[in-house]
Design a protein around this motif. Structure first.
Motif, PDB file in Angstrom:
ATOM      1  N   GLU A 148       0.835  -1.213   0.000  1.00  0.00           N
ATOM      2  CA  GLU A 148       0.000   0.000   0.000  1.00  0.00           C
ATOM      3  C   GLU A 148       0.862   1.252   0.000  1.00  0.00           C
ATOM      4  OE1 GLU A 148      -3.888  -0.211   2.344  1.00  0.00           O
ATOM      5  OE2 GLU A 148      -2.665  -1.718   3.351  1.00  0.00           O
ATOM      6  N   PRO A 149       0.340   2.366  -0.548  1.00  0.00           N
ATOM      7  CA  PRO A 149      -0.927   2.497  -1.294  1.00  0.00           C
ATOM      8  C   PRO A 149      -0.836   1.754  -2.631  1.00  0.00           C
ATOM      9  CG  PRO A 149       0.327   4.554  -1.395  1.00  0.00           C
ATOM     10  CD  PRO A 149       1.079   3.639  -0.473  1.00  0.00           C
ATOM     11  N   PHE A 150      -1.924   1.123  -3.013  1.00  0.00           N
ATOM     12  CA  PHE A 150      -1.915   0.286  -4.214  1.00  0.00           C
ATOM     13  C   PHE A 150      -2.128   1.114  -5.479  1.00  0.00           C
ATOM     14  CE2 PHE A 150      -3.867  -2.655  -0.937  1.00  0.00           C
ATOM     15  CZ  PHE A 150      -2.715  -3.408  -0.723  1.00  0.00           C
ATOM     16  N   SER A 151      -1.260   0.899  -6.460  1.00  0.00           N
ATOM     17  CA  SER A 151      -1.484   1.532  -7.773  1.00  0.00           C
ATOM     18  C   SER A 151      -2.585   0.742  -8.479  1.00  0.00           C
ATOM     19  CB  SER A 151      -0.203   1.474  -8.603  1.00  0.00           C
ATOM     20  OG  SER A 151       0.084   0.108  -8.927  1.00  0.00           O
ATOM     21  N   ARG A 152      -3.057   1.282  -9.599  1.00  0.00           N
ATOM     22  CA  ARG A 152      -4.098   0.586 -10.370  1.00  0.00           C
ATOM     23  C   ARG A 152      -3.564  -0.781 -10.848  1.00  0.00           C
ATOM     24  NH1 ARG A 152      -8.845   2.185 -11.408  1.00  0.00           N
ATOM     25  NH2 ARG A 152      -9.945   1.446 -13.253  1.00  0.00           N
ATOM     26  N   GLU A 153      -2.310  -0.790 -11.219  1.00  0.00           N
ATOM     27  CA  GLU A 153      -1.671  -2.030 -11.664  1.00  0.00           C
ATOM     28  C   GLU A 153      -1.648  -3.061 -10.520  1.00  0.00           C
ATOM     29  OE1 GLU A 153       2.743  -3.343 -13.296  1.00  0.00           O
ATOM     30  OE2 GLU A 153       2.249  -1.200 -13.163  1.00  0.00           O
ATOM     31  N   ASP A 154      -1.346  -2.578  -9.301  1.00  0.00           N
ATOM     32  CA  ASP A 154      -1.336  -3.460  -8.120  1.00  0.00           C
ATOM     33  C   ASP A 154      -2.714  -4.087  -7.898  1.00  0.00           C
ATOM     34  OD1 ASP A 154       1.278  -2.722  -7.600  1.00  0.00           O
ATOM     35  OD2 ASP A 154       0.762  -1.229  -6.075  1.00  0.00           O
ATOM     36  N   LEU A 155      -3.740  -3.251  -8.044  1.00  0.00           N
ATOM     37  CA  LEU A 155      -5.108  -3.743  -7.802  1.00  0.00           C
ATOM     38  C   LEU A 155      -5.492  -4.801  -8.837  1.00  0.00           C
ATOM     39  CD1 LEU A 155      -6.820  -0.364  -6.830  1.00  0.00           C
ATOM     40  CD2 LEU A 155      -6.346  -2.279  -5.295  1.00  0.00           C
ATOM     41  N   PHE A 156      -5.038  -4.611 -10.085  1.00  0.00           N
ATOM     42  CA  PHE A 156      -5.306  -5.638 -11.109  1.00  0.00           C
ATOM     43  C   PHE A 156      -4.537  -6.927 -10.772  1.00  0.00           C
ATOM     44  CE2 PHE A 156      -7.210  -2.409 -13.930  1.00  0.00           C
ATOM     45  CZ  PHE A 156      -8.267  -3.160 -14.421  1.00  0.00           C
ATOM     46  N   ARG A 157      -3.351  -6.784 -10.196  1.00  0.00           N
ATOM     47  CA  ARG A 157      -2.600  -7.987  -9.798  1.00  0.00           C
ATOM     48  C   ARG A 157      -3.337  -8.739  -8.692  1.00  0.00           C
ATOM     49  NH1 ARG A 157       3.869  -6.936  -9.656  1.00  0.00           N
ATOM     50  NH2 ARG A 157       3.800  -9.148  -9.178  1.00  0.00           N
ATOM     51  N   MET A 158      -3.899  -7.974  -7.733  1.00  0.00           N
ATOM     52  CA  MET A 158      -4.678  -8.614  -6.659  1.00  0.00           C
ATOM     53  C   MET A 158      -5.952  -9.258  -7.219  1.00  0.00           C
ATOM     54  SD  MET A 158      -4.053  -5.774  -3.692  1.00  0.00           S
ATOM     55  CE  MET A 158      -5.082  -6.440  -2.392  1.00  0.00           C
ATOM     56  N   PHE A 159      -6.545  -8.583  -8.194  1.00  0.00           N
ATOM     57  CA  PHE A 159      -7.752  -9.131  -8.828  1.00  0.00           C
ATOM     58  C   PHE A 159      -7.407 -10.435  -9.553  1.00  0.00           C
ATOM     59  CE2 PHE A 159     -10.966  -9.724 -12.042  1.00  0.00           C
ATOM     60  CZ  PHE A 159     -12.137  -9.353 -11.405  1.00  0.00           C
ATOM     61  N   SER A 160      -6.255 -10.469 -10.190  1.00  0.00           N
ATOM     62  CA  SER A 160      -5.869 -11.692 -10.911  1.00  0.00           C
ATOM     63  C   SER A 160      -5.609 -12.842  -9.928  1.00  0.00           C
ATOM     64  CB  SER A 160      -4.660 -11.451 -11.823  1.00  0.00           C
ATOM     65  OG  SER A 160      -3.534 -11.111 -11.060  1.00  0.00           O
ATOM     66  N   VAL A 161      -5.100 -12.510  -8.714  1.00  0.00           N
ATOM     67  CA  VAL A 161      -4.930 -13.535  -7.671  1.00  0.00           C
ATOM     68  C   VAL A 161      -6.303 -14.103  -7.296  1.00  0.00           C
ATOM     69  CG1 VAL A 161      -4.288 -13.921  -5.244  1.00  0.00           C
ATOM     70  CG2 VAL A 161      -2.776 -12.573  -6.733  1.00  0.00           C
ATOM     71  N   TRP A 162      -7.264 -13.193  -7.111  1.00  0.00           N
ATOM     72  CA  TRP A 162      -8.639 -13.606  -6.780  1.00  0.00           C
ATOM     73  C   TRP A 162      -9.164 -14.581  -7.851  1.00  0.00           C
ATOM     74  CZ3 TRP A 162     -13.329 -12.744  -9.416  1.00  0.00           C
ATOM     75  CH2 TRP A 162     -14.500 -13.041  -8.700  1.00  0.00           C
ATOM     76  N   CYS A 163      -8.954 -14.239  -9.133  1.00  0.00           N
ATOM     77  CA  CYS A 163      -9.435 -15.093 -10.236  1.00  0.00           C
ATOM     78  C   CYS A 163      -8.761 -16.467 -10.215  1.00  0.00           C
ATOM     79  CB  CYS A 163      -9.156 -14.440 -11.588  1.00  0.00           C
ATOM     80  SG  CYS A 163     -10.152 -12.991 -11.903  1.00  0.00           S
ATOM     81  N   VAL A 164      -7.439 -16.466 -10.116  1.00  0.00           N
ATOM     82  CA  VAL A 164      -6.684 -17.729 -10.171  1.00  0.00           C
ATOM     83  C   VAL A 164      -7.100 -18.659  -9.032  1.00  0.00           C
ATOM     84  CG1 VAL A 164      -4.375 -18.757  -9.951  1.00  0.00           C
ATOM     85  CG2 VAL A 164      -4.716 -16.743 -11.418  1.00  0.00           C
ATOM     86  N   LEU A 165      -7.227 -18.097  -7.823  1.00  0.00           N
ATOM     87  CA  LEU A 165      -7.586 -18.935  -6.666  1.00  0.00           C
ATOM     88  C   LEU A 165      -9.024 -19.443  -6.741  1.00  0.00           C
ATOM     89  CD1 LEU A 165      -5.788 -17.034  -3.747  1.00  0.00           C
ATOM     90  CD2 LEU A 165      -5.012 -19.058  -4.984  1.00  0.00           C
ATOM     91  N   ARG A 166      -9.841 -18.794  -7.575  1.00  0.00           N
ATOM     92  CA  ARG A 166     -11.230 -19.241  -7.736  1.00  0.00           C
ATOM     93  C   ARG A 166     -11.445 -20.030  -9.022  1.00  0.00           C
ATOM     94  NH1 ARG A 166     -11.287 -16.272  -4.039  1.00  0.00           N
ATOM     95  NH2 ARG A 166     -12.838 -16.209  -2.398  1.00  0.00           N
ATOM     96  N   GLY A 167     -10.367 -20.250  -9.733  1.00  0.00           N
ATOM     97  CA  GLY A 167     -10.479 -21.023 -10.979  1.00  0.00           C
ATOM     98  C   GLY A 167     -11.212 -20.281 -12.081  1.00  0.00           C
ATOM     99  N   ILE A 168     -11.154 -18.945 -12.045  1.00  0.00           N
ATOM    100  CA  ILE A 168     -11.828 -18.145 -13.076  1.00  0.00           C
ATOM    101  C   ILE A 168     -10.809 -17.836 -14.175  1.00  0.00           C
ATOM    102  CG2 ILE A 168     -12.945 -15.908 -13.560  1.00  0.00           C
ATOM    103  CD1 ILE A 168     -13.873 -16.004 -10.547  1.00  0.00           C
ATOM    104  N   LYS A 169     -11.190 -18.117 -15.405  1.00  0.00           N
ATOM    105  CA  LYS A 169     -10.274 -17.911 -16.539  1.00  0.00           C
ATOM    106  C   LYS A 169     -10.030 -16.412 -16.738  1.00  0.00           C
ATOM    107  CE  LYS A 169      -9.703 -19.438 -21.350  1.00  0.00           C
ATOM    108  NZ  LYS A 169      -9.115 -18.220 -21.863  1.00  0.00           N
ATOM    109  N   LEU A 170      -8.755 -16.046 -16.781  1.00  0.00           N
ATOM    110  CA  LEU A 170      -8.419 -14.631 -16.981  1.00  0.00           C
ATOM    111  C   LEU A 170      -8.642 -14.246 -18.439  1.00  0.00           C
ATOM    112  CD1 LEU A 170      -5.152 -14.450 -14.866  1.00  0.00           C
ATOM    113  CD2 LEU A 170      -7.238 -13.167 -14.417  1.00  0.00           C
ATOM    114  N   PRO A 171      -9.293 -13.100 -18.672  1.00  0.00           N
ATOM    115  CA  PRO A 171      -9.521 -12.675 -20.058  1.00  0.00           C
ATOM    116  C   PRO A 171      -8.229 -12.204 -20.720  1.00  0.00           C
ATOM    117  CG  PRO A 171     -10.412 -11.056 -18.521  1.00  0.00           C
ATOM    118  CD  PRO A 171      -9.844 -12.160 -17.690  1.00  0.00           C
ATOM    119  N   ASP A 172      -8.277 -12.102 -22.027  1.00  0.00           N
ATOM    120  CA  ASP A 172      -7.113 -11.711 -22.810  1.00  0.00           C
ATOM    121  C   ASP A 172      -7.025 -10.184 -22.856  1.00  0.00           C
ATOM    122  OD1 ASP A 172      -4.997 -11.769 -24.464  1.00  0.00           O
ATOM    123  OD2 ASP A 172      -6.103 -12.315 -26.287  1.00  0.00           O
ATOM    124  N   TRP A 173      -6.813  -9.564 -21.681  1.00  0.00           N
ATOM    125  CA  TRP A 173      -6.707  -8.107 -21.600  1.00  0.00           C
ATOM    126  C   TRP A 173      -5.273  -7.771 -21.226  1.00  0.00           C
ATOM    127  CZ3 TRP A 173     -11.258  -7.079 -17.628  1.00  0.00           C
ATOM    128  CH2 TRP A 173     -12.467  -7.549 -18.171  1.00  0.00           C
TER     129      TRP A 173
END
Length: 403
Positions: free
Chosen positions: A69-94
């Motif tokens: 912290e403080p989290f940059s926008r890029e940091d927040l997307f990294r945390m969001f991608s952790v959330w996706c991976v741990l939930r087995g949600i396929k990451l989009p091609d963004w």
């Protein structure tokens, strides 16, 4: 699950406000959900639940994503991608998710999950405090329970309906509920829904109130015709329950230092058809002194750390500070000393908190009983509710009687 860009971006914006600007999660989410009228209930629940989830697991996800912290926008997307991976949600091609190290995320998760403060995602100081007050075993169980999403429980307003009638009425509005054994007025929603839009809510047939919270008014042993003072009434969840238990007979004096909360209580009381509530803002000590030795029953629902309700307020664990807990303990004992004087001889008082720490609960009651004012009281009974045992909020309540 397919991720939609506008929903993900709205979630990232909400997280930036909560983490970097220190705003309250519930208020941020409420505002965010109004952003696009085209969002349906599934869209809104994705934003709300994902945001709360990442708030709940902030420390764990930040450690895995290796961001600070403080989290940059890029940091927040990294945390969001952790959330996706741990939930087995396929990451989009963004572009935001380019090069997400999925295997490394899973490996870091396995490694960090061995340490309680990371696994249950709490600050160091809070982990140490909880363990020292409750013991390792209880604290571990309690933290785990408080990281579950809180169920939605409502209290049937007995001034207007019964739980059985209410269940039928809600069923007709498409909302399924189940009865809770041992909680006479409670119903639990089988699925989350916006129940504030129902006709049943607008007609004042129920209030949203956790099952553990419903225990407090019952604990006070009120009867129709009594004079009852609710000293820290706030917006009045427990005040309204007291009015129903008193069948609208007698008088409830609802006090609070915040006038805007009492305004909200008045609105709720009108909707609930509760006519025996008199609101008074504590603008000076006169308001309290006038009530000395006049009340049959006094409720002190004391301000506290709120550690028993982390499952519904996950951002509280990041906002809490050790000095706040120290200060709140002093406030609690002051309130007990002052407000207990309103109880008349033979009358009763309930001291309650939504905390699970003995230093805010049993120890405060013992400290009070040893004081000059407290010597006039005896402890009749006390109840400790742990989230890990009840499945609902953590609460404490003590019933004291004036000799």
């Amino acid at each position: 699950m397919r991720l939609h860009r506008n929903l993900v971006f709205a979630t990232i914006d909400a997280l930036a406000e909560i983490f970097n600007e220190g705003n309250y999660a519930d208020k941020v989410i409420e505002k965010t959900l109004k952003r696009d009228k085209r969002w349906g209930s599934r869209d809104r629940s994705f934003i709300a639940e994902t945001t709360y989830d990442i708030v709940r697991w902030k420390r764990l996800y930040a450690e895995i994503a290796e961001v600070k912290e403080p989290f940059s926008r890029e940091d927040l997307f990294r945390m969001f991608s952790v959330w996706c991976v741990l939930r087995g949600i396929k990451l989009p091609d963004w572009p935001q998710f380019d090069g997400t190290p999925e295997r490394r995320i899973k490996g870091r998760f396995d490694e960090l999950s061995k340490v309680r403060k990371f696994r249950e995602s709490v600050p160091d100081w809070l982990d140490e405090l909880g363990a020292s007050e409750l013991g390792d075993k209880t604290w571990t169980k309690e933290l785990h329970a408080l990281n579950n999403q809180a169920p939605v429980v409502i209290r049937a307003n007995k001034l207007k309906t019964t739980p059985q009638q209410l269940a039928e009425i809600l069923k007709e509005e498409g909302i399924e509920t189940s009865n809770l054994r041992n909680y006479p007025e409670a119903l639990e929603l089988k699925e989350r829904a916006n129940i504030f839009r129902t006709k049943a809510f607008k007609d004042g047939l129920f209030e949203v109130q956790d099952a553990s919270s419903q225990r407090v008014a019952e604990f006070l042993n009120v009867e129709p015709g009594m004079r009852v003072v609710d000293t820290c009434a706030g917006a009045g969840g427990k005040t309204l329950h007291l009015a129903a238990l008193m069948e609208n007979k007698g008088q409830i004096i609802a006090l609070d230092i915040y006038g805007n909360k009492l305004k909200e209580l008045k609105r709720r009381a009108k909707r609930a058809g509760a006519h025996n509530i008199d609101t008074r803002s504590i603008e000076s000590t006169k308001v309290i002194k006038k009530l000395y030795n006049t009340a049959d029953r006094v409720l002190i629902d004391a301000p506290c750390s709120g550690l028993g309700v982390l499952s519904r307020n996950p951002d509280a664990k990041w906002k809490l500070q050790p000095e706040f807990i120290e200060n709140i303990r002093n406030t609690q004992i002051e309130i007990l000393q002052k407000y207990s004087r309103m109880v008349k001889k033979g009358g009763q008082l309930v001291y309650a908190t939504c905390s699970i720490l003995p230093s805010e609960n049993q120890q405060q009651v013992q400290r009070f009983l040893k004081s000059e004012e407290g010597a006039k009281f005896k402890l009749k009974k006390e109840k400790n509710i742990l989230s890990s045992e009840s499945g609902y909020d953590g609460f404490y309540m003590a019933l004291l009687e004036k000799k």
